[in-house]
Design a protein around this motif. Structure first.
Motif, short mmCIF file in Angstrom:
data_model
loop_
_atom_site.label_atom_id
_atom_site.label_comp_id
_atom_site.label_asym_id
_atom_site.label_seq_id
_atom_site.Cartn_x
_atom_site.Cartn_y
_atom_site.Cartn_z
N ARG A 1 45.47 31.62 36.70
CA ARG A 1 44.92 32.78 35.98
C ARG A 1 46.07 33.59 35.40
O ARG A 1 47.08 33.81 36.04
N ARG B 1 48.08 36.67 34.55
CA ARG B 1 48.19 38.01 35.11
C ARG B 1 48.42 39.03 34.00
O ARG B 1 49.11 38.77 33.03
N CYS B 2 47.84 40.20 34.21
CA CYS B 2 48.03 41.30 33.28
C CYS B 2 49.43 41.87 33.51
O CYS B 2 49.82 42.15 34.63
N ARG B 3 50.18 42.03 32.45
CA ARG B 3 51.56 42.52 32.55
C ARG B 3 51.58 44.03 32.41
O ARG B 3 50.90 44.59 31.57
N ILE C 1 55.24 40.76 37.30
CA ILE C 1 55.15 39.34 36.99
C ILE C 1 56.30 38.63 37.69
O ILE C 1 57.21 39.28 38.22
#
Length: 96
Positions: A4, A6-8, A61
């Motif tokens: 998935r 990931r939102c940064r 991240i």
């Protein structure tokens, strides 16, 4: 199969979203799109002078992901500077 995405995390939205050469005449220069997360990677690494591990932790991240982001951003900036393209900052998978 990739995991998935990931939102940064980014510190803030860029104040300016378009940079380019002064144009003479009617021709519009080509555009290069720099995502907001790529912009943040360059800002942290090159402007703030932080190490890759610190930058990755701030953006939430992994270090390899951060490295790919900063390499991609630098390549786009170098291409725009070399070929007289406009850099537009927009998009990406991020949160402020």
């Amino acid at each position: 199969m990739p995991g998935r995405r990931r939102c940064r995390r980014v510190g803030c939205q860029p104040s300016f979203t378009s940079f380019g050469p002064a144009t003479a005449g009617n021709s519009e220069p080509e555009e290069t799109i720099l995502t907001v997360d790529e912009f943040e990677a360059v800002r942290l690494k090159d402007l703030e002078g932080l190490g890759q591990n610190e930058c990755a932790a701030l953006m939430e991240i992994s270090q390899p992901t951060f490295h790919r982001l900063v390499v991609s951003a630098r390549r786009k900036v170098a291409d725009a500077l070399t070929h007289g393209k406009t850099i537009r900052i927009e998009g990406g998978h991020y949160r402020v």
